[in-house]
Design a protein around this motif. Sequence first.
Motif, PDB file in Angstrom:
ATOM      1  N   ARG A 156      51.864-102.776 -15.752  1.00  0.00           N
ATOM      2  CA  ARG A 156      50.885-103.867 -15.840  1.00  0.00           C
ATOM      3  C   ARG A 156      51.626-105.202 -15.818  1.00  0.00           C
ATOM      4  NH1 ARG A 156      45.539-101.615 -16.263  1.00  0.00           N
ATOM      5  NH2 ARG A 156      46.008 -99.391 -16.347  1.00  0.00           N
ATOM      6  N   TRP A 157      51.123-106.097 -14.992  1.00  0.00           N
ATOM      7  CA  TRP A 157      51.789-107.386 -14.786  1.00  0.00           C
ATOM      8  C   TRP A 157      50.812-108.530 -14.960  1.00  0.00           C
ATOM      9  CZ3 TRP A 157      57.014-107.548 -13.393  1.00  0.00           C
ATOM     10  CH2 TRP A 157      57.585-106.334 -13.028  1.00  0.00           C
ATOM     11  N   VAL A 158      51.374-109.703 -15.217  1.00  0.00           N
ATOM     12  CA  VAL A 158      50.553-110.909 -15.217  1.00  0.00           C
ATOM     13  C   VAL A 158      51.321-111.979 -14.441  1.00  0.00           C
ATOM     14  CG1 VAL A 158      51.443-111.813 -17.439  1.00  0.00           C
ATOM     15  CG2 VAL A 158      49.145-112.452 -16.662  1.00  0.00           C
ATOM     16  N   ALA A 159      50.595-112.779 -13.659  1.00  0.00           N
ATOM     17  CA  ALA A 159      51.236-113.828 -12.859  1.00  0.00           C
ATOM     18  C   ALA A 159      51.431-115.079 -13.710  1.00  0.00           C
ATOM     19  CB  ALA A 159      50.376-114.153 -11.636  1.00  0.00           C
ATOM     20  N   LEU A 160      52.611-115.694 -13.584  1.00  0.00           N
ATOM     21  CA  LEU A 160      52.874-116.959 -14.275  1.00  0.00           C
ATOM     22  C   LEU A 160      52.406-118.103 -13.377  1.00  0.00           C
ATOM     23  CD1 LEU A 160      56.449-116.170 -15.617  1.00  0.00           C
ATOM     24  CD2 LEU A 160      54.222-115.695 -16.668  1.00  0.00           C
ATOM     25  N   ALA A 161      52.140-119.225 -13.994  1.00  0.00           N
ATOM     26  CA  ALA A 161      51.726-120.394 -13.208  1.00  0.00           C
ATOM     27  C   ALA A 161      52.892-120.833 -12.333  1.00  0.00           C
ATOM     28  CB  ALA A 161      51.309-121.517 -14.143  1.00  0.00           C
ATOM     29  N   PRO A 162      52.641-121.177 -11.057  1.00  0.00           N
ATOM     30  CA  PRO A 162      53.736-121.626 -10.189  1.00  0.00           C
ATOM     31  C   PRO A 162      54.377-122.900 -10.753  1.00  0.00           C
ATOM     32  CG  PRO A 162      51.717-121.245  -8.923  1.00  0.00           C
ATOM     33  CD  PRO A 162      51.349-121.177 -10.372  1.00  0.00           C
TER      34      PRO A 162
ATOM     35  N   ALA B 103      48.678-110.885 -25.797  1.00  0.00           N
ATOM     36  CA  ALA B 103      50.090-110.868 -25.399  1.00  0.00           C
ATOM     37  C   ALA B 103      50.263-111.595 -24.068  1.00  0.00           C
ATOM     38  CB  ALA B 103      50.589-109.428 -25.295  1.00  0.00           C
ATOM     39  N   ALA B 104      49.379-111.296 -23.110  1.00  0.00           N
ATOM     40  CA  ALA B 104      49.486-111.898 -21.783  1.00  0.00           C
ATOM     41  C   ALA B 104      49.275-113.404 -21.852  1.00  0.00           C
ATOM     42  CB  ALA B 104      48.467-111.256 -20.844  1.00  0.00           C
ATOM     43  N   ARG B 105      48.264-113.830 -22.586  1.00  0.00           N
ATOM     44  CA  ARG B 105      47.953-115.266 -22.657  1.00  0.00           C
ATOM     45  C   ARG B 105      49.110-116.054 -23.275  1.00  0.00           C
ATOM     46  NH1 ARG B 105      43.023-118.790 -23.428  1.00  0.00           N
ATOM     47  NH2 ARG B 105      43.896-120.699 -24.214  1.00  0.00           N
ATOM     48  N   SER B 106      49.639-115.551 -24.411  1.00  0.00           N
ATOM     49  CA  SER B 106      50.737-116.269 -25.067  1.00  0.00           C
ATOM     50  C   SER B 106      51.956-116.354 -24.153  1.00  0.00           C
ATOM     51  CB  SER B 106      51.128-115.575 -26.379  1.00  0.00           C
ATOM     52  OG  SER B 106      50.190-115.871 -27.381  1.00  0.00           O
ATOM     53  N   LEU B 107      52.209-115.266 -23.423  1.00  0.00           N
ATOM     54  CA  LEU B 107      53.382-115.215 -22.548  1.00  0.00           C
ATOM     55  C   LEU B 107      53.246-116.202 -21.378  1.00  0.00           C
ATOM     56  CD1 LEU B 107      56.026-113.650 -22.458  1.00  0.00           C
ATOM     57  CD2 LEU B 107      54.888-111.926 -21.041  1.00  0.00           C
ATOM     58  N   VAL B 108      52.089-116.193 -20.722  1.00  0.00           N
ATOM     59  CA  VAL B 108      51.862-117.098 -19.585  1.00  0.00           C
ATOM     60  C   VAL B 108      51.961-118.555 -20.057  1.00  0.00           C
ATOM     61  CG1 VAL B 108      50.137-117.893 -17.907  1.00  0.00           C
ATOM     62  CG2 VAL B 108      50.457-115.445 -18.299  1.00  0.00           C
ATOM     63  N   ASP B 109      51.360-118.832 -21.189  1.00  0.00           N
ATOM     64  CA  ASP B 109      51.359-120.191 -21.724  1.00  0.00           C
ATOM     65  C   ASP B 109      52.774-120.630 -22.097  1.00  0.00           C
ATOM     66  OD1 ASP B 109      50.103-122.531 -22.475  1.00  0.00           O
ATOM     67  OD2 ASP B 109      49.687-121.844 -24.510  1.00  0.00           O
ATOM     68  N   TRP B 110      53.549-119.723 -22.697  1.00  0.00           N
ATOM     69  CA  TRP B 110      54.925-120.065 -23.091  1.00  0.00           C
ATOM     70  C   TRP B 110      55.766-120.415 -21.863  1.00  0.00           C
ATOM     71  CZ3 TRP B 110      59.674-117.587 -22.120  1.00  0.00           C
ATOM     72  CH2 TRP B 110      60.770-118.133 -22.802  1.00  0.00           C
ATOM     73  N   HIS B 111      55.692-119.583 -20.823  1.00  0.00           N
ATOM     74  CA  HIS B 111      56.488-119.868 -19.615  1.00  0.00           C
ATOM     75  C   HIS B 111      56.126-121.232 -19.037  1.00  0.00           C
ATOM     76  CE1 HIS B 111      58.870-116.254 -18.910  1.00  0.00           C
ATOM     77  NE2 HIS B 111      57.857-115.564 -19.397  1.00  0.00           N
ATOM     78  N   ALA B 112      54.828-121.543 -19.015  1.00  0.00           N
ATOM     79  CA  ALA B 112      54.395-122.811 -18.414  1.00  0.00           C
ATOM     80  C   ALA B 112      54.952-124.004 -19.179  1.00  0.00           C
ATOM     81  CB  ALA B 112      52.863-122.857 -18.381  1.00  0.00           C
ATOM     82  N   ARG B 113      55.195-123.835 -20.482  1.00  0.00           N
ATOM     83  CA  ARG B 113      55.649-124.955 -21.311  1.00  0.00           C
ATOM     84  C   ARG B 113      57.146-124.927 -21.595  1.00  0.00           C
ATOM     85  NH1 ARG B 113      53.764-124.567 -26.173  1.00  0.00           N
ATOM     86  NH2 ARG B 113      53.008-122.461 -25.957  1.00  0.00           N
ATOM     87  N   HIS B 114      57.851-123.952 -21.016  1.00  0.00           N
ATOM     88  CA  HIS B 114      59.293-123.833 -21.302  1.00  0.00           C
ATOM     89  C   HIS B 114      60.113-123.642 -20.034  1.00  0.00           C
ATOM     90  CE1 HIS B 114      57.424-123.249 -25.210  1.00  0.00           C
ATOM     91  NE2 HIS B 114      58.566-123.693 -25.709  1.00  0.00           N
TER      92      HIS B 114
END
Length: 294
Positions: A80-86, A115-126
């Motif tokens: 299972r995967w989730v896409a990060l914001a470009p 889990a997915a939401r926190s991860l996507v949000d963290w990448h976008a801000r870091h």
Amino acid sequence: VSDAAIIPGFTGAAIDRADAIRNDRDRLVEARTALSARLLRLDGLDPEDDGTGNLVWGSLAEVPEGAELAFLGLVDNKPRWVALAPPGARVDARSRTVWRVLSTLAPDQMALYAAARSLVDWHARHRFCANCGAPTDIAKGGWQRDCSVCGAQHFPRTDPVVIMLAEQGDAVLVGRQPAWPSGNFSALAGFVEPGESIEEAVARELFEEAGVRATSVRYTASQPWPFPSSLMIACIATVEDRAITLDTTELEAAKWVTADDVRAALDGSPDASFTAPPPFAIANSLFRHWLAGL
Ligand SMILES: [Zn+2]
């Protein structure tokens, strides 16, 4: 009050986080190219709603141009995967639909979403190294970012928050923030600060916000809260007396409520003295823990 009702929301995801795959480049490629691989469909940071109480999954062919992927793990052995914001895209954390959709999701689905939401949000801000300012690169299937300039490694953060009921005799203390809907009251809460234990943070927050002195603190349960990445640690604190000194910069009101008041609020009774937090909030579980322990 049944035990099932006390299981906090956002917990119980039926996922194998498969750390061994995260750490193995070849196995990550396999997990990404497997026919069984699935991509979590999000609307911004919000879950898509197909009306079935389940998260919605698509194929990896749906990954937006330029987007990187984070590996959530295996569900029924399927990757299972989730896409990060470009890069350059701003993630809008202001939700349009999240609370409505959350109220329809099954508990295990909600937990996987958190889990997915926190991860996507963290990448976008870091995207940039907090140590030297250089751009960072995704690593370990999305559970790390590395700085190729200074070598620093950055990990998705989880911020501990204590949330607590002060207890005195047959009553507990509840408060409300000015921004909340009229009539809503909940347990008091605050971030754990560096150098503090959970117990010390509970005692400090209760004294700062309501002027009550804790004499003992007991832990009941915890919950990830993906807005953006808190770990809510729910406690019950015995306090010396009921005199309240309100910090009006934090709270609009605080009051003592009895077990009957809490039961009425959890039942959504029309003559309840306050409106309780929704079932997926750990404050709701905390009220149930308190009642069960009486
Ligand atoms: Zn760096």
